[in-house]
Scaffold this motif. Structure first.
Motif, PDB file in Angstrom:
ATOM      1  N   SER A   1       0.999  -1.309   0.165  1.00 48.96           N
ATOM      2  CA  SER A   1       0.040  -0.206   0.054  1.00 48.96           C
ATOM      3  C   SER A   1       0.880   1.130  -0.170  1.00 48.96           C
ATOM      4  CB  SER A   1      -1.001   0.089   1.414  1.00 48.96           C
ATOM      5  OG  SER A   1      -1.931  -1.037   1.203  1.00 48.96           O
TER       6      SER A   1
ATOM      7  N   TYR B   1      -1.717  10.014   5.725  1.00 47.95           N
ATOM      8  CA  TYR B   1      -2.778   9.526   4.564  1.00 47.95           C
ATOM      9  C   TYR B   1      -3.962  10.471   4.629  1.00 47.95           C
ATOM     10  CZ  TYR B   1      -4.929   6.527   1.280  1.00 47.95           C
ATOM     11  OH  TYR B   1      -5.588   6.051   0.118  1.00 47.95           O
TER      12      TYR B   1
ATOM     13  N   LEU C   1      -5.653   1.087  -1.112  1.00 42.01           N
ATOM     14  CA  LEU C   1      -7.247   0.609  -1.048  1.00 42.01           C
ATOM     15  C   LEU C   1      -7.750   0.854   0.111  1.00 42.01           C
ATOM     16  CD1 LEU C   1      -9.759  -1.246  -1.868  1.00 42.01           C
ATOM     17  CD2 LEU C   1      -8.254  -3.259  -1.244  1.00 42.01           C
TER      18      LEU C   1
ATOM     19  N   PHE D   1     -13.193   4.287   2.438  1.00 39.53           N
ATOM     20  CA  PHE D   1     -13.545   5.674   3.114  1.00 39.53           C
ATOM     21  C   PHE D   1     -14.685   6.239   2.580  1.00 39.53           C
ATOM     22  CE2 PHE D   1      -8.748   6.802   3.872  1.00 39.53           C
ATOM     23  CZ  PHE D   1      -8.912   6.191   5.087  1.00 39.53           C
TER      24      PHE D   1
END
Ligand SMILES: Cc1cc2nc3c(=O)[nH]c(=O)nc-3n(C[C@H](O)[C@H](O)[C@H](O)COP(=O)(O)O)c2cc1C
Length: 226
Positions: A15, A102, A151, A154
């Motif tokens: 990720s 992030y 991925l 959200f």
């Protein structure tokens, strides 16, 4: 940069949550989405659709909705002290720190893709089987062209508003929220459980002797006990 082999890509697609300012080209997006749409689906119905969020007015609004929802939920999680180890320098604490940044930068991620699936029957537990192969192909496709992605789910926190903004029809649902960009940092071997904890033969819990990871494999939870 040469593309990784298939097996290298599978073993090293991490990720990626932190991106440089380099824009993602339309050619790269077309390639990634082409690879995503090569995924299998039941009866080859191809019920997947991909909404790409760049810098159009609706995209900017949806980006903000995603970011607001993510921040709300992430702040609530942090407040519960669900992650007591975060002060120590561990893979988990590093992952959490990267999650903080992030979420804070989500609205300005270079590109966000919302993979959607058109339902062709009443919801069943297996319906994701016709969309998530395409989602993983998308992440691997990004890796193939030198990009990285993450991925998340959200969209769930502002689902109704996002659907309305993008005119998503009732029969379709958003299956994931994927950010994509040029990695700041790099891909590398992912950490997972040892094969003998997840592969069984003959009976649940019965690991076959041949279920052995290749030398050099990295595992979650620190070094493998002897
Ligand atoms: C269903 C699902 C939900 C996820 N949700 C999030 C998320 O909310 N935020 C995030 O940063 N990563 C999320 N991820 C990514 C995982 O955290 C990540 O794949 C996992 O920690 C393994 O790390 P790696 O992909 O770098 O190997 C999610 C992955 C899946 C499959």
């Amino acid at each position: 940069m040469s593309e990784p082999s298939l097996s290298e890509g599978l073993a090293t697609t991490r990720s990626i949550r932190n991106y440089t300012d380099e824009p993602v080209t339309e050619a790269a997006l077309a390639r990634i989405l082409h690879l995503a749409t090569r995924a299998p689906s039941g009866s080859n119905r191809q019920p997947f659709r991909f909404i790409v969020l760049r810098d159009g007015p609706v995209a900017l609004r949806v980006r903000q909705l995603l970011a607001d929802g993510a921040r709300e939920v992430w702040d609530a999680k942090r407040a519960t002290n669900e992650f007591p180890d975060r002060a120590k320098d561990t893979p988990t604490s590093r992952m959490l720190a990267s999650m903080d940044a992030y979420v804070a930068n989500l609205a300005t991620a270079p590109v966000i893709v919302l993979p959607c699936m058109i339902r062709y029957r009443d919801p069943v537990v297996t319906e994701g089987a016709s969309i998530y192969p395409a989602v993983q192909n998308l992440l691997l496709g990004a890796r193939a062209v030198g990009l990285g992605g993450a991925l998340t789910m959200f969209h769930q926190f502002r689902d109704a508003e996002i659907r309305e903004a993008l005119a998503i029809p009732d029969e379709a649902f958003i299956a994931a929220t994927i950010t994509i960009g040029h990695p700041r940092g790099s891909h590398g071997p992912v950490r997972r459980k040892p094969l003998d904890q997840v592969v069984f033969e003959e009976a649940w819990g019965s690991a076959p002797a041949w279920a052995v990871d290749p030398p050099g494999t990295r595992f979650t939870g620190g070094p493998r006990p002897a």
